[in-house]
Write a protein that holds these residues in place. Structure first.
Motif, short mmCIF file in Angstrom:
data_model
loop_
_atom_site.label_atom_id
_atom_site.label_comp_id
_atom_site.label_asym_id
_atom_site.label_seq_id
_atom_site.Cartn_x
_atom_site.Cartn_y
_atom_site.Cartn_z
N MET A 130 0.93 -1.16 -0.05
CA MET A 130 0.09 0.02 0.13
C MET A 130 0.91 1.32 0.08
SD MET A 130 -2.92 -1.19 -0.43
CE MET A 130 -3.49 0.65 -0.35
N VAL A 131 0.81 1.98 -1.07
CA VAL A 131 1.53 3.46 -1.17
C VAL A 131 0.84 4.49 -1.26
CG1 VAL A 131 3.36 4.21 -2.44
CG2 VAL A 131 3.42 1.73 -2.58
N GLY A 132 0.97 5.64 -0.35
CA GLY A 132 0.65 6.76 -0.52
C GLY A 132 1.42 7.69 -1.24
N ILE A 133 0.99 8.27 -2.32
CA ILE A 133 1.95 9.00 -3.34
C ILE A 133 1.74 10.49 -3.04
CG2 ILE A 133 1.73 7.24 -5.29
CD1 ILE A 133 -0.11 8.96 -6.88
N GLY A 134 1.10 10.88 -1.95
CA GLY A 134 0.91 12.33 -1.68
C GLY A 134 -0.01 13.06 -2.76
N PRO A 135 -0.02 14.29 -2.84
CA PRO A 135 -0.82 14.99 -3.65
C PRO A 135 -0.37 14.82 -5.16
CG PRO A 135 0.83 16.62 -2.86
CD PRO A 135 0.97 15.28 -2.02
N GLY A 136 0.33 14.21 -5.42
CA GLY A 136 0.57 13.71 -6.89
C GLY A 136 1.69 14.09 -7.68
N GLY A 137 2.45 15.07 -7.11
CA GLY A 137 3.72 15.35 -7.73
C GLY A 137 4.96 14.67 -7.25
N GLU A 138 6.00 14.53 -7.97
CA GLU A 138 7.23 13.98 -7.49
C GLU A 138 7.96 14.55 -6.23
OE1 GLU A 138 11.24 11.64 -9.07
OE2 GLU A 138 9.48 12.07 -10.49
N GLU A 139 7.76 15.73 -6.14
CA GLU A 139 8.52 16.40 -5.34
C GLU A 139 7.97 16.15 -3.88
OE1 GLU A 139 8.45 20.43 -6.32
OE2 GLU A 139 10.37 20.40 -7.65
N ASP A 140 6.54 15.81 -3.84
CA ASP A 140 5.83 15.36 -2.65
C ASP A 140 5.93 14.01 -2.41
OD1 ASP A 140 5.39 18.06 -1.88
OD2 ASP A 140 3.82 18.23 -3.23
N LEU A 141 6.62 13.15 -3.05
CA LEU A 141 6.53 11.64 -2.89
C LEU A 141 7.58 11.36 -2.01
CD1 LEU A 141 5.34 8.90 -4.04
CD2 LEU A 141 7.52 8.93 -5.47
N THR A 142 7.45 10.73 -0.82
CA THR A 142 8.24 10.41 0.30
C THR A 142 9.38 9.67 -0.45
OG1 THR A 142 7.29 8.14 1.01
CG2 THR A 142 6.63 10.22 1.99
N GLY A 143 10.69 9.47 0.04
CA GLY A 143 11.54 8.49 -0.27
C GLY A 143 11.21 7.05 -0.26
N ARG A 144 10.43 6.53 0.82
CA ARG A 144 10.03 5.20 0.96
C ARG A 144 9.17 4.72 -0.13
NH1 ARG A 144 7.73 3.71 6.59
NH2 ARG A 144 7.64 1.67 5.66
N ALA A 145 8.28 5.75 -0.42
CA ALA A 145 7.35 5.44 -1.61
C ALA A 145 7.89 5.46 -2.87
CB ALA A 145 6.21 6.49 -1.48
N PHE A 146 8.91 6.42 -2.90
CA PHE A 146 9.56 6.24 -4.32
C PHE A 146 10.43 4.99 -4.42
CE2 PHE A 146 13.24 6.71 -6.96
CZ PHE A 146 13.08 7.59 -7.84
N HIS A 147 10.94 4.53 -3.57
CA HIS A 147 11.83 3.32 -3.63
C HIS A 147 10.72 2.13 -3.84
CE1 HIS A 147 15.58 5.14 -3.23
NE2 HIS A 147 15.27 5.48 -1.95
N THR A 148 9.72 2.07 -3.09
CA THR A 148 8.82 0.68 -3.16
C THR A 148 8.07 0.73 -4.74
OG1 THR A 148 8.14 1.15 -0.72
CG2 THR A 148 6.66 0.03 -2.37
N ILE A 149 7.90 2.09 -5.14
CA ILE A 149 7.21 1.83 -6.74
C ILE A 149 8.46 1.31 -7.76
CG2 ILE A 149 6.43 3.40 -8.64
CD1 ILE A 149 4.81 4.95 -6.36
N ASP A 150 9.52 2.03 -7.16
CA ASP A 150 10.75 1.61 -8.14
C ASP A 150 10.78 -0.03 -8.14
OD1 ASP A 150 12.91 2.45 -9.93
OD2 ASP A 150 14.10 1.76 -8.08
N ASP A 151 10.81 -0.52 -6.98
CA ASP A 151 11.04 -1.91 -6.83
C ASP A 151 10.17 -2.99 -7.26
OD1 ASP A 151 13.73 -1.18 -5.80
OD2 ASP A 151 12.86 -1.66 -3.63
N ALA A 152 8.84 -2.26 -7.40
CA ALA A 152 7.64 -3.01 -7.41
C ALA A 152 7.56 -3.70 -8.95
CB ALA A 152 6.32 -2.30 -7.42
N ASP A 153 7.15 -4.98 -9.23
CA ASP A 153 6.65 -5.73 -10.26
C ASP A 153 5.64 -5.25 -10.92
OD1 ASP A 153 9.11 -7.46 -9.84
OD2 ASP A 153 7.76 -8.64 -8.34
N LEU A 154 4.48 -4.79 -9.90
CA LEU A 154 3.21 -4.53 -10.67
C LEU A 154 2.46 -3.25 -9.72
CD1 LEU A 154 0.46 -4.84 -12.08
CD2 LEU A 154 -0.11 -6.84 -10.19
#
Length: 240
Positions: free
Chosen positions: A1-25
């Motif tokens: 489960m990943v919260g991406i914040g308001p929608g811009g990459e500048e407001d994406l947390t580091g944990r969310a970034f790495h989780t999405i980056d590592d995801a297969d789907l």
């Protein structure tokens, strides 16, 4: 489960970034998946996106995919546990008996991203209320508005007004006007951190001149909230 914040990459947390980056789907509402595809953490991962009202279908697909040993990121805007998908994932697992290792990655909720653009309106106790009556009966929503307004909470409204859903907003305004003065500051933030961002500060007396949509977060001040230098301030109570 990943919260991406308001929608811009500048407001994406580091944990969310790495989780999405590592995801297969990546699984989510179409609009949110499209936002992720514009971020540098997206590099062609498989996606499964559907429109509104198909949330259960998305969750079932995500759980089935996790059962095939895929690393799945179920995407929500804001924080996944604030009107997001985290609760539904847990409910589907509970009711179906299907389980997968689950981690909730927090994101910046709309209340916080909107407040930051308005100044400091949430420095005292506040309540968040969604005016969408798709899943919650309107009488229950209005009872919560009445209670929060009477208790002098700062109130953050999510999903204030849809194209064909104006009644909750109109009735909420009537309740607010019973408990708050006409000069009560109100902030409206739409598409925070994204293209087309809009930030407005008005007062309760003139709020009915505005027509917020489903992408607008509305923050109504309490009896002590004021506007100074174009910013909303709800005093914490410090002596200056």
């Amino acid at each position: 489960m990943v919260g991406i914040g308001p929608g811009g990459e500048e407001d994406l947390t580091g944990r969310a970034f790495h989780t999405i980056d590592d995801a297969d789907l990546l699984v989510g509402y179409t609009a949110y998946i499209n936002l992720v595809k514009e971020m540098s953490c997206y590099h062609g991962q498989e996606t499964y996106a559907t429109g509104m009202t198909r949330e259960v279908e998305r969750v079932q697909y995500a759980i089935e995919a996790a059962g095939r040993s895929l690393l799945v990121a179920v995407v929500s805007s804001g924080d996944a546990g604030v009107y997001g998908m985290a609760g539904l994932v847990l409910e589907v697992m509970e009711s179906s008996g299907q389980y997968a290792a689950l981690e909730v990655i927090p994101g910046i909720p709309a209340a916080n991203s909107a407040a930051a653009r308005l100044g400091a309106p949430l420095m005292q106790d506040y309540a968040t209320i969604s005016l969408s009556d798709l899943l919650t009966p309107l009488p229950d929503i209005l009872a919560r508005v009445e209670a929060a307004a009477a208790a002098d909470f700062v109130i953050v409204f999510y999903n204030p007004r849809g194209k064909n859903r104006k009644d909750p907003w109109d009735k909420a305004l009537s309740i607010l006007k019973k408990h708050r003065g006409p000069d009560t500051p109100v902030g409206l933030v739409s598409r925070a951190g994204r293209f087309g961002e809009s930030v407005k500060i008005t007062c309760l007396e003139h709020l009915d001149r505005h027509e917020p949509d489903m992408l607008t977060t509305v923050i109504v001040g309490n009896s002590r909230t004021r506007v100074a230098n174009g910013r909303m301030i709800t005093p914490r109570g410090y002596e200056l």
